[in-house]
Design a protein around this motif. Structure first.
Motif, mmCIF file in Angstrom:
data_model
loop_
_atom_site.group_PDB
_atom_site.id
_atom_site.type_symbol
_atom_site.label_atom_id
_atom_site.label_comp_id
_atom_site.label_asym_id
_atom_site.label_seq_id
_atom_site.Cartn_x
_atom_site.Cartn_y
_atom_site.Cartn_z
ATOM 1 N N ASN A 1 4.299 1.770 47.839
ATOM 2 C CA ASN A 1 4.850 1.858 49.192
ATOM 3 C C ASN A 1 4.394 0.657 50.008
ATOM 4 N N PRO A 2 4.927 -0.517 49.722
ATOM 5 C CA PRO A 2 4.456 -1.702 50.447
ATOM 6 C C PRO A 2 4.816 -1.642 51.931
ATOM 7 N N PRO A 3 3.978 -2.221 52.768
ATOM 8 C CA PRO A 3 4.312 -2.270 54.197
ATOM 9 C C PRO A 3 5.519 -3.191 54.397
ATOM 10 N N PRO A 4 6.222 -3.029 55.515
ATOM 11 C CA PRO A 4 7.390 -3.887 55.735
ATOM 12 C C PRO A 4 6.994 -5.364 55.788
ATOM 13 N N THR A 5 7.893 -6.202 55.310
ATOM 14 C CA THR A 5 7.711 -7.644 55.347
ATOM 15 C C THR A 5 8.511 -8.186 56.516
ATOM 16 N N GLN B 1 19.225 -4.104 63.310
ATOM 17 C CA GLN B 1 19.542 -2.786 62.753
ATOM 18 C C GLN B 1 20.105 -2.888 61.339
ATOM 19 N N LYS B 2 20.985 -3.861 61.114
ATOM 20 C CA LYS B 2 21.557 -4.046 59.777
ATOM 21 C C LYS B 2 20.480 -4.378 58.760
ATOM 22 N N LEU B 3 19.544 -5.235 59.147
ATOM 23 C CA LEU B 3 18.461 -5.599 58.234
ATOM 24 C C LEU B 3 17.686 -4.351 57.824
ATOM 25 N N GLU B 4 17.317 -3.534 58.798
ATOM 26 C CA GLU B 4 16.516 -2.343 58.513
ATOM 27 C C GLU B 4 17.290 -1.314 57.695
ATOM 28 N N GLU C 1 20.011 -2.070 55.529
ATOM 29 C CA GLU C 1 20.352 -2.606 54.212
ATOM 30 C C GLU C 1 19.122 -2.998 53.392
ATOM 31 N N TYR C 2 18.068 -3.400 54.072
ATOM 32 C CA TYR C 2 16.838 -3.847 53.404
ATOM 33 C C TYR C 2 15.653 -3.163 54.085
ATOM 34 N N PRO C 3 15.419 -1.885 53.786
ATOM 35 C CA PRO C 3 14.417 -1.099 54.517
ATOM 36 C C PRO C 3 12.985 -1.630 54.439
ATOM 37 N N THR C 4 12.685 -2.494 53.491
ATOM 38 C CA THR C 4 11.318 -3.017 53.414
ATOM 39 C C THR C 4 11.140 -4.290 54.247
ATOM 40 N N TYR C 5 12.178 -4.687 54.977
ATOM 41 C CA TYR C 5 12.103 -5.904 55.792
ATOM 42 C C TYR C 5 12.278 -5.576 57.269
#
Length: 128
Positions: free
Chosen positions: A12-16, A43-46, A48-52
């Motif tokens: 479960n890495p922290p967000p980058t 919003q799109k980033l979060e 489509e790419y939940p770890t970013y």
């Protein structure tokens, strides 16, 4: 710290948080699909790419850079259901080819990072 904490970090890495260079490539990747505004880009980033994650500061400095380079143009648009207009951005016609190259860099980066996480998780699962 315990050994288990290390395994937990990779499971479960922290967000980058994106740096400005990645943000520029990400923004162009999204804008190649159609116009967008700042909050929507985040919003799109979060989604489509939940770890970013993308901070407002990095987002708007990347947008300013792209506007200064004439890579994108911005205009005000009144959106239905919103009290005030939004600043919409789109890729400039003369930047179509270059924006594709930079958008491809974003896609390659995401692919490499995803592959690294998969390998890390496989190593953790196998106990190596």
């Amino acid at each position: 710290m315990k050994l288990e904490d290390i395994y937990q970090f990779f499971e479960n890495p922290p967000p980058t948080y994106l740096c400005q260079e990645l943000a520029v490539c990400y923004i162009l990747s999204v804008l190649r699909e159609g116009e967008s505004y700042g909050t929507e880009l985040i919003q799109k980033l979060e989604q489509e790419y939940p770890t970013y994650r993308l901070s407002d500061t990095v987002l708007y400095s990347a947008i300013k850079f792209l506007e200064d380079e004439k890579a994108i143009t911005g205009y005000w648009k009144k959106l239905e259901g919103r009290g005030r207009p939004r600043r919409m951005y789109q890729v400039s016609p003369e930047w179509q080819e270059r924006s594709q190259q930079l958008a491809d860099l974003w896609q390659e980066y995401i692919k490499r990072r995803s592959n690294s996480l998969i390998i890390s998780r496989e190593l953790i699962a196998s106990g190596e």
